[in-house]
Every structure is written in structure tokens, then in C-alpha cells.
Scaffold this motif. Structure first.
Motif, PDB file in Angstrom:
ATOM      1  N   THR A  63      57.718  81.958  76.138  1.00  0.00           N
ATOM      2  CA  THR A  63      57.149  83.224  76.408  1.00  0.00           C
ATOM      3  C   THR A  63      56.568  83.351  78.315  1.00  0.00           C
ATOM      4  OG1 THR A  63      54.739  82.669  75.347  1.00  0.00           O
ATOM      5  CG2 THR A  63      56.321  83.581  73.612  1.00  0.00           C
ATOM      6  N   TYR A 108      49.409  76.370  78.827  1.00  0.00           N
ATOM      7  CA  TYR A 108      49.462  77.515  78.292  1.00  0.00           C
ATOM      8  C   TYR A 108      48.981  78.781  78.748  1.00  0.00           C
ATOM      9  CZ  TYR A 108      51.344  80.899  74.219  1.00  0.00           C
ATOM     10  OH  TYR A 108      51.859  81.111  73.240  1.00  0.00           O
ATOM     11  N   ASP A 118      47.995  70.652  71.492  1.00  0.00           N
ATOM     12  CA  ASP A 118      49.401  70.798  71.945  1.00  0.00           C
ATOM     13  C   ASP A 118      50.139  70.620  72.982  1.00  0.00           C
ATOM     14  OD1 ASP A 118      49.436  70.384  69.096  1.00  0.00           O
ATOM     15  OD2 ASP A 118      49.505  72.036  69.130  1.00  0.00           O
ATOM     16  N   TYR A 119      49.355  71.119  74.269  1.00  0.00           N
ATOM     17  CA  TYR A 119      49.673  71.604  75.684  1.00  0.00           C
ATOM     18  C   TYR A 119      49.054  71.710  76.411  1.00  0.00           C
ATOM     19  CZ  TYR A 119      53.407  73.865  72.785  1.00  0.00           C
ATOM     20  OH  TYR A 119      53.378  74.562  72.303  1.00  0.00           O
ATOM     21  N   ASN A 174      55.173  80.028  79.658  1.00  0.00           N
ATOM     22  CA  ASN A 174      54.651  78.994  78.877  1.00  0.00           C
ATOM     23  C   ASN A 174      55.433  78.214  78.147  1.00  0.00           C
ATOM     24  OD1 ASN A 174      51.301  80.252  79.058  1.00  0.00           O
ATOM     25  ND2 ASN A 174      52.348  81.926  77.228  1.00  0.00           N
ATOM     26  N   PRO A 175      54.974  76.833  77.402  1.00  0.00           N
ATOM     27  CA  PRO A 175      56.184  75.695  77.187  1.00  0.00           C
ATOM     28  C   PRO A 175      57.246  76.315  76.117  1.00  0.00           C
ATOM     29  CG  PRO A 175      54.039  75.260  77.638  1.00  0.00           C
ATOM     30  CD  PRO A 175      54.301  76.619  77.748  1.00  0.00           C
ATOM     31  N   ASP A 176      56.195  78.062  75.090  1.00  0.00           N
ATOM     32  CA  ASP A 176      57.622  77.783  73.873  1.00  0.00           C
ATOM     33  C   ASP A 176      58.866  79.132  75.054  1.00  0.00           C
ATOM     34  OD1 ASP A 176      55.713  80.196  74.591  1.00  0.00           O
ATOM     35  OD2 ASP A 176      54.678  80.559  72.385  1.00  0.00           O
TER      36      ASP A 176
END
Length: 147
Positions: free
Chosen positions: A91, A109, A104-105, A87-89
Motif C-alpha cells: 500500500t 509502515y 511486525d514492521y 508500505n511493506p504490504d
């Protein structure tokens, strides 16, 4: 094709909206490397949706089911036996995961597949479960079966 961005409120409304397949005759699942595309519409017929089912070419257990709004916006996508997803974060989720549109994504995500999907090894059952998850109310007979 132009990119369409939705607010989270718009996306949630579209995902939760009752949908109906335009054709409810029996569905035959795609064979290796092929795609099945089905049209859907909202109850008031103001919104159109597209349901896609892709089948892997080499790895037959690789399947993707996707619900799109406004022809180009992926709202929900189930990837079965695909590559693990980051994922972009940062994770990570495993080979089988669910993408749900985020303002946001977009569709970047993914989360673990909820247990409302009863048998991920059965492509027909998985498509039925995906249709239910996407609020498709007129699920037809599906021809096909285990990977």
C-alpha cells in the motif's frame, strides 16, 4: 548500535506514556539542513525518550519529527513533504505521512496523517501537534513558523 525490538504491547505502552521535556526553555526550530534533538522522560523517570526535528536542506517544506524510545527505537515519525511511501504490504501513502511503530514492521509502515495535526504548513504548530500526539505534557514556547 544494536537493534532493539519491542512487542506491540511494549510499543503501545511507550507511545501512550506521558512524557516530559527535560528542558522547557524556548525552542528555536532548526534551519535548513539542521536537526533539533530534545530529551524527554516518563513521569517515573524510568523511561527516556528523544524528540528529533529535522529540516530539509533544499526543500524547506520537508520536515521530519520523530519520537524515539531507549535512544534508538523510532516510535512515531511524522514525514512532511517527503517522498511518497510504499508500505511493506504494497500500500502507498502520500508525501506527508505518519509512521507508528509496529512489532511486525518496526517503523517501516506509514499511515495518512490524522486530522489532529491542525496546520501542516506551519512547522511550529506541527511540532506542537506532534508533541501532543506523543503525549508530551510540558510543551514550551516554539520560535519559528511557516515554511
Amino acid at each position: 548500535m544494536a537493534e532493539i525490538n519491542l512487542t506491540q504491547q511494549e510499543a503501545d505502552k511507550l507511545i501512550g506514556m506521558d512524557k516530559f521535556l527535560t528542558d522547557t526553555t524556548n525552542i528555536t526550530l532548526p534551519i535548513a539542513g539542521e536537526k533539533l534533538t530534545l530529551g524527554c522522560f516518563s513521569l517515573n523517570k524510568r523511561e527516556e525518550f528523544v524528540l528529533d526535528c529535522f529540516r530539509g536542506t533544499i526543500k524547506l517544506s520537508k520536515v521530519t519529527h520523530q519520537m524515539r524510545a531507549r535512544k534508538v527505537v523510532p516510535l512515531v515519525r511524522l514525514d512532511i513533504d517527503a517522498a511518497p511511501h510504499q508500505n511493506p504490504d504494497g500500500t502507498e501513502v502520500g508525501n506527508t505521512h505518519l509512521h507508528i511503530y509496529s512489532a511486525d514492521y518496526a517503523d517501516k509502515y506509514a499511515v495518512a496523517v490524522p486530522n489532529t495535526f491542525t496546520n501542516l504548513a506551519d512547522i511550529a504548530q506541527t511540532l506542537i501537534d506532534f508533541m501532543k500526539y506523543c503525549n508530551i505534557k510540558n510543551t514550551p514556547q516554539i520560535n519559528g513558523g511557516l515554511f
